[in-house]
Scaffold this active site. Sequence first.
Site, PDB file in Angstrom:
ATOM      1  N   HIS A  72      -5.084   3.286  -6.394  1.00 25.76           N
ATOM      2  CA  HIS A  72      -3.716   2.754  -6.394  1.00 25.76           C
ATOM      3  C   HIS A  72      -3.341   1.968  -7.648  1.00 25.76           C
ATOM      4  CE1 HIS A  72      -4.081   2.893  -1.703  1.00 25.76           C
ATOM      5  NE2 HIS A  72      -4.125   4.083  -2.268  1.00 25.76           N
ATOM      6  N   TYR A  80      -4.910  -0.272  -9.451  1.00 26.09           N
ATOM      7  CA  TYR A  80      -5.376  -1.647  -9.661  1.00 26.09           C
ATOM      8  C   TYR A  80      -6.564  -1.651 -10.638  1.00 26.09           C
ATOM      9  CZ  TYR A  80      -2.156  -2.712  -5.926  1.00 26.09           C
ATOM     10  OH  TYR A  80      -1.016  -2.841  -5.183  1.00 26.09           O
ATOM     11  N   HIS A 108     -12.125  -1.413  -3.932  1.00 29.49           N
ATOM     12  CA  HIS A 108     -10.778  -0.837  -4.113  1.00 29.49           C
ATOM     13  C   HIS A 108     -10.676  -0.256  -5.522  1.00 29.49           C
ATOM     14  CE1 HIS A 108      -6.724   0.159  -3.711  1.00 29.49           C
ATOM     15  NE2 HIS A 108      -6.232  -0.946  -3.160  1.00 29.49           N
TER      16      HIS A 108
HETATM   17  C1  FMN Z   1       1.465  -2.473   4.625  1.00 28.51           C
HETATM   18  C2  FMN Z   1       0.423  -1.651   3.913  1.00 28.51           C
HETATM   19  C3  FMN Z   1      -0.530  -2.301   3.159  1.00 28.51           C
HETATM   20  C4  FMN Z   1      -1.516  -1.567   2.499  1.00 28.51           C
HETATM   21  N1  FMN Z   1      -2.517  -2.215   1.806  1.00 28.51           N
HETATM   22  C5  FMN Z   1      -3.551  -1.533   1.279  1.00 28.51           C
HETATM   23  C6  FMN Z   1      -4.658  -2.204   0.699  1.00 28.51           C
HETATM   24  O1  FMN Z   1      -4.752  -3.446   0.660  1.00 28.51           O
HETATM   25  N2  FMN Z   1      -5.640  -1.448   0.188  1.00 28.51           N
HETATM   26  C7  FMN Z   1      -5.613  -0.087   0.209  1.00 28.51           C
HETATM   27  O2  FMN Z   1      -6.534   0.559  -0.279  1.00 28.51           O
HETATM   28  N3  FMN Z   1      -4.576   0.586   0.786  1.00 28.51           N
HETATM   29  C8  FMN Z   1      -3.567  -0.110   1.320  1.00 28.51           C
HETATM   30  N4  FMN Z   1      -2.538   0.563   1.953  1.00 28.51           N
HETATM   31  C9  FMN Z   1      -2.610   2.034   2.105  1.00 28.51           C
HETATM   32  C10 FMN Z   1      -3.236   2.393   3.457  1.00 28.51           C
HETATM   33  O3  FMN Z   1      -4.615   2.018   3.457  1.00 28.51           O
HETATM   34  C11 FMN Z   1      -3.157   3.899   3.783  1.00 28.51           C
HETATM   35  O4  FMN Z   1      -3.771   4.648   2.796  1.00 28.51           O
HETATM   36  C12 FMN Z   1      -1.732   4.363   3.908  1.00 28.51           C
HETATM   37  O5  FMN Z   1      -1.088   3.625   4.912  1.00 28.51           O
HETATM   38  C13 FMN Z   1      -1.627   5.885   4.240  1.00 28.51           C
HETATM   39  O6  FMN Z   1      -2.394   6.220   5.327  1.00 28.51           O
HETATM   40  P1  FMN Z   1      -3.450   7.445   5.256  1.00 28.51           P
HETATM   41  O7  FMN Z   1      -4.366   7.137   4.114  1.00 28.51           O
HETATM   42  O8  FMN Z   1      -4.120   7.451   6.582  1.00 28.51           O
HETATM   43  O9  FMN Z   1      -2.609   8.668   5.001  1.00 28.51           O
HETATM   44  C14 FMN Z   1      -1.542  -0.149   2.600  1.00 28.51           C
HETATM   45  C15 FMN Z   1      -0.551   0.490   3.376  1.00 28.51           C
HETATM   46  C16 FMN Z   1       0.411  -0.241   4.020  1.00 28.51           C
HETATM   47  C17 FMN Z   1       1.432   0.487   4.864  1.00 28.51           C
END
Ligand code: FMN
Length: 288
Positions: free
Chosen positions: A173, A175, A170
């Site tokens: 975002h 982190y 990861h």
């Molecule tokens: C409830 C929730 C939890 C998420 N947790 C993570 C995570 O732990 N790690 C991560 O890289 N992205 C996380 N995301 C982002 C998603 O992986 C994803 O990028 C986002 O929902 C947008 O979708 P897309 O990339 O298909 O447009 C999270 C999104 C949601 C809705």
Amino acid sequence: MTSTEVLFRPFRIGSMELANRIVMAPMTRSFAPTGIPGPAHAAYYRRRAEGGAGLILSEGTVIDRPASRNDPGIPFFYGEQPLAGWKGVIEAVHKAGGRMGPQLWHTGGVKSFLTDWVPDVEVESPSALDAPGLARGKAMNDADIAETIAAFAKAAADAKRLGFDTIELHGAHGYLIDQFFWSGTNLRSDRYGGATIRERSRFAAELVAAVRASVGPGFPIILRISQWKPQDYGARIAETPDLMADWLQPLVDVGVDVLHCSQRRFWEPEFPEIDGVEGLTSPAGPKN
Ligand SMILES: Cc1cc2nc3c(=O)[nH]c(=O)nc-3n(C[C@H](O)[C@H](O)[C@H](O)COP(=O)(O)O)c2cc1C
């Protein structure tokens, strides 16, 4: 061939063969208050495999560092019991014909926006910041950095040993890994900081090299990246494609196989001046 037909064609990368190109995004769930994934986790991921996802990326799961998680429900990817729980997960997914990798995570200096919970040791980050100008925790010293890199490498080796098909780091975002990339949160003057993205990528490059050494050749390494951050939706690590190459090429050179781009405004091209296409309009999409 239509794009739908392409989506359902098999895909191979290194040692991993996927039945199709549908990938379930990593999504934090906060359902592991003891840090141990249990039968409910196995059933949750098994259902996604049964539903036909070619590859499942797990919720973010943290490495063996004090204060590596910022929410008490995030599962560990270290220790005997959590790893036994993850073994149950991958066995259930494989039984259903799926493929899966854990997303390996360290939340750095970032406070969760979901909970006020704090770890009982000081949080750590490149420059003791949560966001630009927002102090939190301590700056990592050389020993902290070396131990963090070793913990990522150990988690990756454990993932392979348990039977997972890939791992995702990861690096997005805002982190820990992204805090090193981002000039707003990396103010270091040592070898892990600097004015250029190449310099600020050094931590990730050493980390990827250590992970590659721990899993050996052929085992796919995915790196999640994002220009945007929850701390600043408008942030950009690379303003130009050349800077993007400075950022990412060194990481590919030391072992990244797949760059998993988190774009947020997926209907907008990253570099419209080069892509030469108008962004799609999405009136229903997020405004930020
Ligand atoms: C409830 C929730 C939890 C998420 N947790 C993570 C995570 O732990 N790690 C991560 O890289 N992205 C996380 N995301 C982002 C998603 O992986 C994803 O990028 C986002 O929902 C947008 O979708 P897309 O990339 O298909 O447009 C999270 C999104 C949601 C809705």
